[in-house]
Scaffold this motif. Structure first.
Motif, PDB file in Angstrom:
ATOM      1  N   PRO A 282       0.843  -1.199   0.000  1.00  0.00           N
ATOM      2  CA  PRO A 282       0.000   0.000   0.000  1.00  0.00           C
ATOM      3  C   PRO A 282       0.878   1.249   0.000  1.00  0.00           C
ATOM      4  O   PRO A 282       2.040   1.201   0.396  1.00  0.00           O
ATOM      5  CB  PRO A 282      -0.797  -0.120   1.296  1.00  0.00           C
ATOM      6  N   PRO A 283       0.348   2.367  -0.438  1.00  0.00           N
ATOM      7  CA  PRO A 283       1.142   3.601  -0.437  1.00  0.00           C
ATOM      8  C   PRO A 283       1.471   4.033   0.991  1.00  0.00           C
ATOM      9  O   PRO A 283       0.787   3.646   1.942  1.00  0.00           O
ATOM     10  CB  PRO A 283       0.223   4.613  -1.116  1.00  0.00           C
ATOM     11  N   LEU A 284       2.508   4.829   1.138  1.00  0.00           N
ATOM     12  CA  LEU A 284       2.860   5.369   2.449  1.00  0.00           C
ATOM     13  C   LEU A 284       1.814   6.382   2.890  1.00  0.00           C
ATOM     14  O   LEU A 284       1.283   7.129   2.067  1.00  0.00           O
ATOM     15  CB  LEU A 284       4.232   6.047   2.404  1.00  0.00           C
ATOM     16  N   CYS A 285       1.503   6.394   4.179  1.00  0.00           N
ATOM     17  CA  CYS A 285       0.571   7.388   4.711  1.00  0.00           C
ATOM     18  C   CYS A 285       1.177   8.775   4.540  1.00  0.00           C
ATOM     19  O   CYS A 285       2.369   8.986   4.787  1.00  0.00           O
ATOM     20  CB  CYS A 285       0.300   7.121   6.191  1.00  0.00           C
ATOM     21  N   GLU A 286       0.349   9.716   4.126  1.00  0.00           N
ATOM     22  CA  GLU A 286       0.803  11.090   3.912  1.00  0.00           C
ATOM     23  C   GLU A 286      -0.028  12.114   4.670  1.00  0.00           C
ATOM     24  O   GLU A 286       0.268  13.297   4.630  1.00  0.00           O
ATOM     25  CB  GLU A 286       0.770  11.412   2.416  1.00  0.00           C
ATOM     26  N   ASN A 287      -1.104  11.656   5.339  1.00  0.00           N
ATOM     27  CA  ASN A 287      -1.974  12.583   6.060  1.00  0.00           C
ATOM     28  C   ASN A 287      -2.387  11.972   7.389  1.00  0.00           C
ATOM     29  O   ASN A 287      -2.506  10.759   7.515  1.00  0.00           O
ATOM     30  CB  ASN A 287      -3.233  12.886   5.234  1.00  0.00           C
ATOM     31  N   ASP A 288      -2.649  12.832   8.359  1.00  0.00           N
ATOM     32  CA  ASP A 288      -3.089  12.407   9.675  1.00  0.00           C
ATOM     33  C   ASP A 288      -4.426  11.690   9.561  1.00  0.00           C
ATOM     34  O   ASP A 288      -5.353  12.177   8.913  1.00  0.00           O
ATOM     35  CB  ASP A 288      -3.214  13.628  10.589  1.00  0.00           C
ATOM     36  N   GLY A 289      -4.533  10.492  10.149  1.00  0.00           N
ATOM     37  CA  GLY A 289      -5.776   9.747  10.177  1.00  0.00           C
ATOM     38  C   GLY A 289      -6.066   8.964   8.910  1.00  0.00           C
ATOM     39  O   GLY A 289      -7.122   8.359   8.791  1.00  0.00           O
ATOM     40  N   GLU A 290      -5.137   8.946   7.967  1.00  0.00           N
ATOM     41  CA  GLU A 290      -5.348   8.222   6.712  1.00  0.00           C
ATOM     42  C   GLU A 290      -5.404   6.712   6.964  1.00  0.00           C
ATOM     43  O   GLU A 290      -4.746   6.204   7.865  1.00  0.00           O
ATOM     44  CB  GLU A 290      -4.178   8.554   5.780  1.00  0.00           C
ATOM     45  N   ILE A 291      -6.204   6.010   6.193  1.00  0.00           N
ATOM     46  CA  ILE A 291      -6.299   4.545   6.313  1.00  0.00           C
ATOM     47  C   ILE A 291      -5.912   3.916   4.979  1.00  0.00           C
ATOM     48  O   ILE A 291      -5.782   4.610   3.967  1.00  0.00           O
ATOM     49  CB  ILE A 291      -7.703   4.090   6.750  1.00  0.00           C
ATOM     50  N   ASN A 292      -5.732   2.595   4.990  1.00  0.00           N
ATOM     51  CA  ASN A 292      -5.320   1.846   3.799  1.00  0.00           C
ATOM     52  C   ASN A 292      -3.996   2.345   3.240  1.00  0.00           C
ATOM     53  O   ASN A 292      -3.814   2.458   2.033  1.00  0.00           O
ATOM     54  CB  ASN A 292      -6.402   1.878   2.708  1.00  0.00           C
ATOM     55  N   CYS A 293      -3.092   2.661   4.159  1.00  0.00           N
ATOM     56  CA  CYS A 293      -1.754   3.088   3.773  1.00  0.00           C
ATOM     57  C   CYS A 293      -0.764   2.513   4.777  1.00  0.00           C
ATOM     58  O   CYS A 293      -1.158   1.990   5.812  1.00  0.00           O
ATOM     59  CB  CYS A 293      -1.653   4.611   3.727  1.00  0.00           C
ATOM     60  N   MET A 294       0.510   2.591   4.455  1.00  0.00           N
ATOM     61  CA  MET A 294       1.539   2.013   5.318  1.00  0.00           C
ATOM     62  C   MET A 294       2.132   3.093   6.233  1.00  0.00           C
ATOM     63  O   MET A 294       2.544   4.159   5.764  1.00  0.00           O
ATOM     64  CB  MET A 294       2.655   1.390   4.473  1.00  0.00           C
ATOM     65  N   ALA A 295       2.130   2.799   7.523  1.00  0.00           N
ATOM     66  CA  ALA A 295       2.723   3.715   8.495  1.00  0.00           C
ATOM     67  C   ALA A 295       4.203   3.894   8.172  1.00  0.00           C
ATOM     68  O   ALA A 295       4.852   3.006   7.621  1.00  0.00           O
ATOM     69  CB  ALA A 295       2.548   3.167   9.905  1.00  0.00           C
ATOM     70  N   ASN A 296       4.734   5.064   8.502  1.00  0.00           N
ATOM     71  CA  ASN A 296       6.141   5.369   8.248  1.00  0.00           C
ATOM     72  C   ASN A 296       6.623   6.353   9.298  1.00  0.00           C
ATOM     73  O   ASN A 296       5.881   6.693  10.223  1.00  0.00           O
ATOM     74  CB  ASN A 296       6.308   5.912   6.822  1.00  0.00           C
ATOM     75  N   THR A 297       7.851   6.823   9.182  1.00  0.00           N
ATOM     76  CA  THR A 297       8.403   7.702  10.224  1.00  0.00           C
ATOM     77  C   THR A 297       7.666   9.031  10.322  1.00  0.00           C
ATOM     78  O   THR A 297       7.592   9.620  11.394  1.00  0.00           O
ATOM     79  CB  THR A 297       9.898   7.960   9.984  1.00  0.00           C
ATOM     80  N   SER A 298       7.082   9.504   9.231  1.00  0.00           N
ATOM     81  CA  SER A 298       6.339  10.771   9.277  1.00  0.00           C
ATOM     82  C   SER A 298       4.921  10.586   9.808  1.00  0.00           C
ATOM     83  O   SER A 298       4.378  11.463  10.473  1.00  0.00           O
ATOM     84  CB  SER A 298       6.269  11.394   7.885  1.00  0.00           C
ATOM     85  N   TYR A 299       4.315   9.446   9.505  1.00  0.00           N
ATOM     86  CA  TYR A 299       2.957   9.153   9.946  1.00  0.00           C
ATOM     87  C   TYR A 299       2.938   7.738  10.514  1.00  0.00           C
ATOM     88  O   TYR A 299       2.617   6.773   9.828  1.00  0.00           O
ATOM     89  CB  TYR A 299       1.944   9.313   8.801  1.00  0.00           C
ATOM     90  N   ALA A 300       3.283   7.641  11.786  1.00  0.00           N
ATOM     91  CA  ALA A 300       3.389   6.345  12.461  1.00  0.00           C
ATOM     92  C   ALA A 300       2.013   5.820  12.859  1.00  0.00           C
ATOM     93  O   ALA A 300       1.051   6.586  12.966  1.00  0.00           O
ATOM     94  CB  ALA A 300       4.268   6.487  13.705  1.00  0.00           C
ATOM     95  N   ALA A 301       1.928   4.525  13.072  1.00  0.00           N
ATOM     96  CA  ALA A 301       0.692   3.924  13.580  1.00  0.00           C
ATOM     97  C   ALA A 301       0.465   4.425  15.007  1.00  0.00           C
ATOM     98  O   ALA A 301       1.409   4.729  15.727  1.00  0.00           O
ATOM     99  CB  ALA A 301       0.818   2.405  13.564  1.00  0.00           C
ATOM    100  N   ALA A 302      -0.785   4.526  15.408  1.00  0.00           N
ATOM    101  CA  ALA A 302      -1.077   5.052  16.745  1.00  0.00           C
ATOM    102  C   ALA A 302      -2.234   4.277  17.375  1.00  0.00           C
ATOM    103  O   ALA A 302      -3.198   3.940  16.697  1.00  0.00           O
ATOM    104  CB  ALA A 302      -1.447   6.532  16.656  1.00  0.00           C
ATOM    105  N   GLY A 303      -2.102   4.020  18.660  1.00  0.00           N
ATOM    106  CA  GLY A 303      -3.216   3.482  19.433  1.00  0.00           C
ATOM    107  C   GLY A 303      -4.090   4.655  19.819  1.00  0.00           C
ATOM    108  O   GLY A 303      -3.642   5.539  20.544  1.00  0.00           O
ATOM    109  N   VAL A 304      -5.310   4.708  19.339  1.00  0.00           N
ATOM    110  CA  VAL A 304      -6.121   5.908  19.508  1.00  0.00           C
ATOM    111  C   VAL A 304      -7.224   5.792  20.564  1.00  0.00           C
ATOM    112  O   VAL A 304      -7.929   6.767  20.818  1.00  0.00           O
ATOM    113  CB  VAL A 304      -6.739   6.339  18.157  1.00  0.00           C
ATOM    114  N   ALA A 305      -7.348   4.640  21.199  1.00  0.00           N
ATOM    115  CA  ALA A 305      -8.380   4.485  22.227  1.00  0.00           C
ATOM    116  C   ALA A 305      -8.127   5.465  23.371  1.00  0.00           C
ATOM    117  O   ALA A 305      -7.061   5.472  23.969  1.00  0.00           O
ATOM    118  CB  ALA A 305      -8.393   3.050  22.743  1.00  0.00           C
ATOM    119  N   GLY A 306      -9.077   6.311  23.659  1.00  0.00           N
ATOM    120  CA  GLY A 306      -8.964   7.273  24.753  1.00  0.00           C
ATOM    121  C   GLY A 306      -8.057   8.455  24.468  1.00  0.00           C
ATOM    122  O   GLY A 306      -7.795   9.270  25.356  1.00  0.00           O
ATOM    123  N   ALA A 307      -7.574   8.569  23.243  1.00  0.00           N
ATOM    124  CA  ALA A 307      -6.610   9.632  22.924  1.00  0.00           C
ATOM    125  C   ALA A 307      -7.218  11.028  22.966  1.00  0.00           C
ATOM    126  O   ALA A 307      -6.528  11.995  23.302  1.00  0.00           O
ATOM    127  CB  ALA A 307      -5.983   9.382  21.555  1.00  0.00           C
TER     128      ALA A 307
END
Length: 101
Positions: free
Chosen positions: A31-56
């Motif tokens: 999949p393409p690299l994530c380029e925007n905050d909250g984007e889905i169907n993309c690969m996390a990278n150093t600029s847009y890392a995966a995040a646990g968002v429960a309770g955030a």
């Protein structure tokens, strides 16, 4: 149901329905690299890392977002904050005892 080489990514070996080793021919791409905050169907990278968002939301300042989660924390104006008062968590370590087993 059997799948032929056209259904398996190129270079991947598999056993077909008759037990014969086959090599996939399907052109697969990551999949393409994530380029925007909250984007889905993309690969996390150093600029847009995966995040646990429960309770955030309760930890992010209102008007800001992180991992696609909008914050809901409001801070009072400086004039509304009491002076000379301690805020936050206070933990008295003077009575804390560690026991090694």
């Amino acid at each position: 149901m059997t799948g032929g080489p056209a259904f398996i990514c190129s270079g991947v070996q598999f056993l077909d329905g008759e037990g014969v080793i086959q090599i996939g021919t399907k052109i697969c791409s990551p999949p393409p690299l994530c380029e925007n905050d909250g984007e889905i169907n993309c690969m996390a990278n150093t600029s847009y890392a995966a995040a646990g968002v429960a309770g955030a939301a309760d930890k992010i300042i209102a008007g800001q977002s992180l991992g696609g989660v909008s914050g809901n924390v409001s801070l009072p104006a400086a004039a509304k904050v009491l002076t000379g008062t301690s805020f936050g968590v206070i933990f008295d370590c003077s009575q804390f005892v560690v026991q090694l087993l």
